[in-house]
Design a protein around this motif. Structure first.
Motif, PDB file in Angstrom:
ATOM      1  N   ARG A 168       0.844  -1.199   0.000  1.00  0.00           N
ATOM      2  CA  ARG A 168       0.000   0.000   0.000  1.00  0.00           C
ATOM      3  C   ARG A 168       0.877   1.245   0.000  1.00  0.00           C
ATOM      4  O   ARG A 168       2.010   1.212   0.465  1.00  0.00           O
ATOM      5  N   LYS A 205      -2.666   8.151  13.020  1.00  0.00           N
ATOM      6  CA  LYS A 205      -3.716   7.549  12.196  1.00  0.00           C
ATOM      7  C   LYS A 205      -4.802   8.581  11.885  1.00  0.00           C
ATOM      8  O   LYS A 205      -5.269   8.672  10.745  1.00  0.00           O
ATOM      9  N   THR A 206      -5.162   9.376  12.871  1.00  0.00           N
ATOM     10  CA  THR A 206      -6.180  10.421  12.678  1.00  0.00           C
ATOM     11  C   THR A 206      -5.704  11.469  11.679  1.00  0.00           C
ATOM     12  O   THR A 206      -6.475  11.902  10.815  1.00  0.00           O
ATOM     13  N   CYS A 232      -5.995  10.029   8.179  1.00  0.00           N
ATOM     14  CA  CYS A 232      -7.406   9.891   7.793  1.00  0.00           C
ATOM     15  C   CYS A 232      -8.039  11.254   7.533  1.00  0.00           C
ATOM     16  O   CYS A 232      -8.842  11.397   6.608  1.00  0.00           O
ATOM     17  N   GLY A 252      -7.564  12.341   4.156  1.00  0.00           N
ATOM     18  CA  GLY A 252      -8.250  11.539   3.152  1.00  0.00           C
ATOM     19  C   GLY A 252      -7.427  10.351   2.687  1.00  0.00           C
ATOM     20  O   GLY A 252      -7.766   9.695   1.707  1.00  0.00           O
ATOM     21  N   VAL A 253      -6.350  10.071   3.395  1.00  0.00           N
ATOM     22  CA  VAL A 253      -5.498   8.929   3.083  1.00  0.00           C
ATOM     23  C   VAL A 253      -6.113   7.685   3.731  1.00  0.00           C
ATOM     24  O   VAL A 253      -6.649   7.762   4.834  1.00  0.00           O
ATOM     25  N   ASN A 254      -6.039   6.577   3.042  1.00  0.00           N
ATOM     26  CA  ASN A 254      -6.541   5.318   3.580  1.00  0.00           C
ATOM     27  C   ASN A 254      -5.353   4.384   3.811  1.00  0.00           C
ATOM     28  O   ASN A 254      -5.078   3.509   2.997  1.00  0.00           O
ATOM     29  N   ALA A 280      -1.146   8.311  -2.639  1.00  0.00           N
ATOM     30  CA  ALA A 280      -2.054   8.140  -1.508  1.00  0.00           C
ATOM     31  C   ALA A 280      -3.083   9.248  -1.429  1.00  0.00           C
ATOM     32  O   ALA A 280      -4.090   9.124  -0.743  1.00  0.00           O
TER      33      ALA A 280
END
Length: 102
Positions: free
Chosen positions: A11, A28-29, A32, A35-37, A99
């Protein structure tokens, strides 16, 4: 080490984390919110998580979590990610890795 190499190649953004780590949650927040997964591996919840954590330490990630890879390259932990973000290098890096689309 081979397992980590395989995981980070699958990924554009990979985060190694622990579910109880507040800095991991923050990173992680952040991704996110952009807009990244990212692929997130919770080392305290997956099989052989301890072995992966040891491999991350051998790669130079200290502390071992959070550890972020972008485009298969070790970026580092929370300090390195936040530094990249503050000097406006993180978003271009994410775009180049595919990404982010915007």
């Amino acid at each position: 080490m081979e397992r980590v190499t395989k995981m980070v190649s699958e990924r554009p953004v990979v985060i190694f984390s622990k579910s109880s780590c507040c800095m991991s949650h923050t990173i992680k927040t952040l991704f996110c919110d952009f807009g990244v997964n990212p692929a997130v591996y919770e080392l305290d919840e997956i099989p052989r998580g301890r072995d992966i954590e040891q491999a991350l330490l051998r790669l130079g990630s200290s502390p071992s979590v959070p550890t972020v890879f972008i485009a298969g390259e070790l970026v580092g932990g929370a300090n390195q990610v936040m530094s990249l973000h503050l000097n406006r290098s993180l978003i271009p890096m994410l775009k180049k890795a595919g990404a982010l689309w915007v």
